[in-house]
Design an enzyme around this catalytic site. Structure first.
Site, PDB file in Angstrom:
ATOM      1  N   GLU A  25       0.862  -1.186   0.000  1.00  0.00           N
ATOM      2  CA  GLU A  25       0.000   0.000   0.000  1.00  0.00           C
ATOM      3  C   GLU A  25       0.897   1.235   0.000  1.00  0.00           C
ATOM      4  O   GLU A  25       1.821   1.331   0.826  1.00  0.00           O
ATOM      5  CB  GLU A  25      -0.865  -0.079   1.258  1.00  0.00           C
ATOM      6  CG  GLU A  25      -1.632   1.156   1.596  1.00  0.00           C
ATOM      7  CD  GLU A  25      -2.367   0.993   2.949  1.00  0.00           C
ATOM      8  OE1 GLU A  25      -2.716  -0.145   3.339  1.00  0.00           O
ATOM      9  OE2 GLU A  25      -2.566   2.005   3.621  1.00  0.00           O
ATOM     10  N   HIS A  42      -3.781  -6.074  10.688  1.00  0.00           N
ATOM     11  CA  HIS A  42      -4.696  -7.000  10.004  1.00  0.00           C
ATOM     12  C   HIS A  42      -4.716  -8.385  10.644  1.00  0.00           C
ATOM     13  O   HIS A  42      -4.358  -9.376  10.002  1.00  0.00           O
ATOM     14  CB  HIS A  42      -4.290  -7.161   8.529  1.00  0.00           C
ATOM     15  CG  HIS A  42      -4.308  -5.900   7.726  1.00  0.00           C
ATOM     16  ND1 HIS A  42      -3.709  -5.797   6.492  1.00  0.00           N
ATOM     17  CD2 HIS A  42      -4.868  -4.694   7.975  1.00  0.00           C
ATOM     18  CE1 HIS A  42      -3.891  -4.574   6.006  1.00  0.00           C
ATOM     19  NE2 HIS A  42      -4.588  -3.879   6.888  1.00  0.00           N
ATOM     20  N   ASN A  51      -5.576  -5.832   1.782  1.00  0.00           N
ATOM     21  CA  ASN A  51      -6.239  -5.350   3.006  1.00  0.00           C
ATOM     22  C   ASN A  51      -7.553  -6.119   3.174  1.00  0.00           C
ATOM     23  O   ASN A  51      -8.274  -6.338   2.214  1.00  0.00           O
ATOM     24  CB  ASN A  51      -6.514  -3.855   2.899  1.00  0.00           C
ATOM     25  CG  ASN A  51      -5.304  -3.102   2.384  1.00  0.00           C
ATOM     26  OD1 ASN A  51      -4.815  -3.391   1.296  1.00  0.00           O
ATOM     27  ND2 ASN A  51      -4.819  -2.149   3.133  1.00  0.00           N
TER      28      ASN A  51
HETATM   29  P1  FAE Z   1     -13.456  -5.617  14.190  1.00  0.00           P
HETATM   30  O1  FAE Z   1     -13.729  -4.609  13.155  1.00  0.00           O
HETATM   31  O2  FAE Z   1     -12.151  -5.570  14.910  1.00  0.00           O
HETATM   32  O3  FAE Z   1     -14.648  -5.545  15.261  1.00  0.00           O
HETATM   33  C1  FAE Z   1     -14.651  -6.297  16.453  1.00  0.00           C
HETATM   34  C2  FAE Z   1     -15.367  -5.489  17.526  1.00  0.00           C
HETATM   35  O4  FAE Z   1     -15.617  -6.334  18.657  1.00  0.00           O
HETATM   36  C3  FAE Z   1     -14.574  -4.297  18.054  1.00  0.00           C
HETATM   37  O5  FAE Z   1     -15.370  -3.140  17.995  1.00  0.00           O
HETATM   38  C4  FAE Z   1     -14.226  -4.685  19.501  1.00  0.00           C
HETATM   39  O6  FAE Z   1     -14.144  -3.577  20.369  1.00  0.00           O
HETATM   40  C5  FAE Z   1     -15.378  -5.604  19.859  1.00  0.00           C
HETATM   41  N1  FAE Z   1     -15.057  -6.589  20.906  1.00  0.00           N
HETATM   42  C6  FAE Z   1     -13.949  -7.336  21.025  1.00  0.00           C
HETATM   43  N2  FAE Z   1     -14.016  -8.180  22.082  1.00  0.00           N
HETATM   44  C7  FAE Z   1     -15.272  -7.937  22.659  1.00  0.00           C
HETATM   45  C8  FAE Z   1     -15.937  -8.477  23.790  1.00  0.00           C
HETATM   46  N3  FAE Z   1     -15.391  -9.469  24.542  1.00  0.00           N
HETATM   47  N4  FAE Z   1     -17.155  -7.989  24.096  1.00  0.00           N
HETATM   48  C9  FAE Z   1     -17.715  -7.000  23.339  1.00  0.00           C
HETATM   49  N5  FAE Z   1     -17.111  -6.454  22.250  1.00  0.00           N
HETATM   50  C10 FAE Z   1     -15.895  -6.927  21.904  1.00  0.00           C
HETATM   51  O7  FAE Z   1     -13.574  -7.095  13.610  1.00  0.00           O
HETATM   52  N6  FAE Z   1      -8.429  -3.093   6.571  1.00  0.00           N
HETATM   53  C11 FAE Z   1      -8.681  -2.810   5.281  1.00  0.00           C
HETATM   54  O8  FAE Z   1      -9.273  -3.632   4.565  1.00  0.00           O
HETATM   55  N7  FAE Z   1      -8.300  -1.599   4.735  1.00  0.00           N
HETATM   56  C12 FAE Z   1      -7.635  -0.664   5.470  1.00  0.00           C
HETATM   57  O9  FAE Z   1      -7.328   0.425   4.963  1.00  0.00           O
HETATM   58  C13 FAE Z   1      -7.318  -0.968   6.831  1.00  0.00           C
HETATM   59  N8  FAE Z   1      -6.607  -0.098   7.593  1.00  0.00           N
HETATM   60  C14 FAE Z   1      -6.421  -0.368   8.928  1.00  0.00           C
HETATM   61  C15 FAE Z   1      -5.781   0.578   9.728  1.00  0.00           C
HETATM   62  C16 FAE Z   1      -5.667   0.357  11.097  1.00  0.00           C
HETATM   63  C17 FAE Z   1      -4.955   1.364  11.958  1.00  0.00           C
HETATM   64  C18 FAE Z   1      -6.212  -0.814  11.682  1.00  0.00           C
HETATM   65  C19 FAE Z   1      -6.121  -1.069  13.168  1.00  0.00           C
HETATM   66  C20 FAE Z   1      -6.850  -1.760  10.892  1.00  0.00           C
HETATM   67  C21 FAE Z   1      -6.946  -1.550   9.518  1.00  0.00           C
HETATM   68  N9  FAE Z   1      -7.594  -2.472   8.694  1.00  0.00           N
HETATM   69  C22 FAE Z   1      -7.789  -2.198   7.360  1.00  0.00           C
HETATM   70  C23 FAE Z   1      -8.085  -3.754   9.229  1.00  0.00           C
HETATM   71  C24 FAE Z   1      -9.602  -3.800   9.426  1.00  0.00           C
HETATM   72  O10 FAE Z   1     -10.054  -2.656  10.121  1.00  0.00           O
HETATM   73  C25 FAE Z   1      -9.961  -5.094  10.185  1.00  0.00           C
HETATM   74  O11 FAE Z   1      -9.520  -6.184   9.394  1.00  0.00           O
HETATM   75  C26 FAE Z   1     -11.453  -5.221  10.451  1.00  0.00           C
HETATM   76  O12 FAE Z   1     -11.922  -4.154  11.226  1.00  0.00           O
HETATM   77  C27 FAE Z   1     -11.776  -6.536  11.139  1.00  0.00           C
HETATM   78  O13 FAE Z   1     -13.179  -6.694  11.140  1.00  0.00           O
HETATM   79  P2  FAE Z   1     -13.900  -7.686  12.145  1.00  0.00           P
HETATM   80  O14 FAE Z   1     -15.349  -7.651  11.882  1.00  0.00           O
HETATM   81  O15 FAE Z   1     -13.205  -9.011  12.112  1.00  0.00           O
END
Ligand code: FAE
Length: 547
Positions: A403, A488, A526
């Protein structure tokens, strides 16, 4: 500065009816007085903290991509859904009029329950960037395991609140290695298009991009990639490009053009609270408990499950412990959150019939970062849009997709910065550490070497061609590679191993996994579009057969 606290009625959970009424009075006045954009005001999720002893048909743990898809589609099928989210609602401006802190000026809103920041880019010009902050339920969690720091979003919207919005569908020829048990024709014919539509994914207008000051860094990235013979590919994003054009024209409050990203975007980015979660809220069948953390799920009478939930305040202290029952439970706490919960529940006998695949198959999507020092005639611009638009695709030849990332410092750095996604064969496992009462991950920092080698297939060649060198001032003194982290996390409850081919957990009917933990460690790009598309595929099947 004092951003919203748990004592602030606007950040506390409200019933949907109270919320709607509230937008016309107290909360509405606060929001309207702040600089929250129209899109933000429209999107606020309907929060309603769950009551102790409640029974719900479906409980979803987490409000990221997987959880949001599950909630919207189940609600569309007529099912009442309650979502439990450990982070805050992020719907109320602080005294500075902004909901989110700027990337360059972290404050207590920025990090999850830390007293010192842990910036992914720890240094600049050799100087350390981290500073003390008050402990608070901030938006970015830098979760530290033995060999790796895993960055994750915390709040209603999960990772969509903090990520770069880069919305990449993997090349079809790579899909078989990403999710071997999934029909690619269905994914590329139905579920990827559905996910891209639901997320509001768009390409930047290339004509505008070619002339925009804020993408000079990306044009320099293109020039260097192409001069070394690498394919440079435009990738779409969920940022509202019309809004960005207005930012550039000075017509609206700036967000991407003042570098907002890592600690949230106050305008412009179509994060989940503006897309899937806004639609889910509009059904009237979805409610959310922010600042509630699930700690246990155990079988209950009648095939139901008892879910234990801790309510926390903005210091992270537990203010109440609730036990509720649910007919079905969806684990959508993200790769790390879901894996940690399931590993603990299996090891402690709470869910004894989960199989031996729980906790394994975890990978970092091969993330590694680096910067290159350009010549003085290759300035990358002091104005850099925080939303990436492009990558260098050397996946087939060298196992790396890089990226072209911004470095929005507000000053000219002459640096090109990259986040590479690489083919890294290592996979780690989560295990229950009974003595410490926590879950460990056995990833080792040395396992990043294949990622560094893959990234070097691109950047060694570019440096040789351009007569340039790597930056050594971004990750510590004389350290070239950002090899201590991932953005990721993927895997830990892998599809067709820990679950069946649609995310049903083995051994315990009516428990599902529907997030990044299903993907076995690498997505070649990503990951959030793939997480969303897989969730769309799985929930369609589950609604058709299990309801
Ligand atoms: P996620 O979005 O992490 O959601 C899980 C949720 O569950 C969170 O809100 C937690 O707070 C909550 N949680 C966890 N444990 C508990 C519990 N015990 N009880 C209640 N709530 C809980 O999961 N990906 C891209 O494709 N493009 C990008 O440009 C990109 N940039 C990124 C930049 C950064 C700085 C970061 C950190 C990540 C980036 N990602 C990117 C990765 C992407 O945001 C990530 O793969 C997804 O958000 C994961 O999605 P999930 O639904 O698995």
């Amino acid at each position: 500065m004092t951003p919203p606290t748990a004592h602030d009625p606007c950040s506390r959970g409200l019933s949907r009816r109270a919320f709607i009424a509230g937008t016309g009075s107290l909360c509405g006045a606060v929001i309207l007085a702040g600089s929250a954009s129209a899109a933000q005001r429209k999107s606020s999720a309907s929060t309603a903290p769950i009551a102790d002893g409640a029974h719900v048909p479906v409980l979803v743990i987490g409000t990221g991509y997987g959880g949001s898809v599950a909630a919207l589609r189940l609600a569309g099928a007529g099912v009442d859904v309650h979502m439990v989210e450990m982070g805050m609602a992020w719907d109320t401006p602080g005294p500075d009029g902004k909901v989110f802190a700027n990337t360059t000026r972290p404050d207590l809103r920025s990090f999850w329950l830390r007293t010192r920041t842990k910036q992914p880019l720890s240094h600049f010009l050799g100087f350390p960037l981290d500073k003390d902050v008050p402990r608070y339920t901030g938006i970015l969690d830098a979760e530290e395991f033995g060999g790796i720091t895993v960055y994750q979003g915390r709040g209603v919207g999960g990772g969509s609140l903090v990520n770069g919005g880069m919305a990449v569908t993997p090349r079809r020829e790579n899909f078989g290695a990403i999710l071997p048990s999934v029909n690619a024709d269905e994914m590329y014919g139905v579920h990827y298009p559905r996910a891209n539509a639901g997320l509001g994914v768009r390409h930047v207008d290339q004509g505008w991009w070619e002339a925009a000051d804020c993408y000079q860094y990306a044009r320099v990235g293109r020039k260097h990639a192409e001069r070394s013979g690498f394919p440079f590919v435009f990738v779409p994003n969920v940022y509202d490009w019309d809004y960005m054009a207005q930012e550039a024209a000075g017509a609206v409050p700036k967000s991407a053009l003042v570098g907002e990203v890592l600690f949230g975007n106050n305008h412009g980015k179509k994060s989940l609270p503006k897309t899937y979660l806004a639609q889910a809220a509009a059904t009237g069948k979805v409610s959310v408990s922010p600042l509630h953390k699930v700690t246990s799920v155990t079988p209950a009478a009648g095939g139901r499950y008892t879910v234990v939930i801790e309510q926390i305040d903005t210091s992270g202290d537990v203010t109440a412990t609730k036990a509720v029952t649910a007919d079905k439970v969806f684990f959508a706490a993200g790769s790390v959150g879901t894996s940690k919960l399931l590993t603990k529940l299996k090891a402690t006998g709470a869910l004894p019939r989960l199989n031996g695949e729980i906790g394994s198959g975890w990978g970092d999507n091969g993330n590694v970062m680096c910067g290159r020092a350009n010549h003085m005639w290759d300035a990358t611009g002091k104005l850099q849009a925080s939303m990436p638009t492009a990558g260098i695709d050397n996946w087939q030849a060298g196992g790396a997709f890089a990226e072209v990332a911004p470095l929005p410092t507000g000053i000219e750095t002459y640096a090109s910065f990259y986040l590479s996604i690489t083919k890294n064969p290592h996979r780690a496992a989560f295990t229950w550490n009974a003595a410490a009462g926590k879950v460990d991950l056995d990833w080792q920092t040395a396992w990043k070497q294949p990622s560094i080698d893959a990234a070097r297939t691109i950047f060694d060649r570019i440096n040789a061609k351009e007569g340039t060198i790597y930056r050594t001032d971004l990750f510590g003194t004389y350290k070239i590679w950002g090899d201590h982290l991932t953005y990721h996390p993927l895997g830990g409850a892998v599809l067709n191993k820990a679950t069946d081919n649609y995310g049903r957990l083995h051994g315990h009917p009516n428990l599902y996994v529907i997030d990044g933990s299903l993907i076995p460690g690498n997505a070649s790009v990503n990951p959030f579009v793939t997480i969303t598309a897989l969730a769309e595929r799985n929930i369609e099947q589950i609604i058709a057969t299990d309801l």
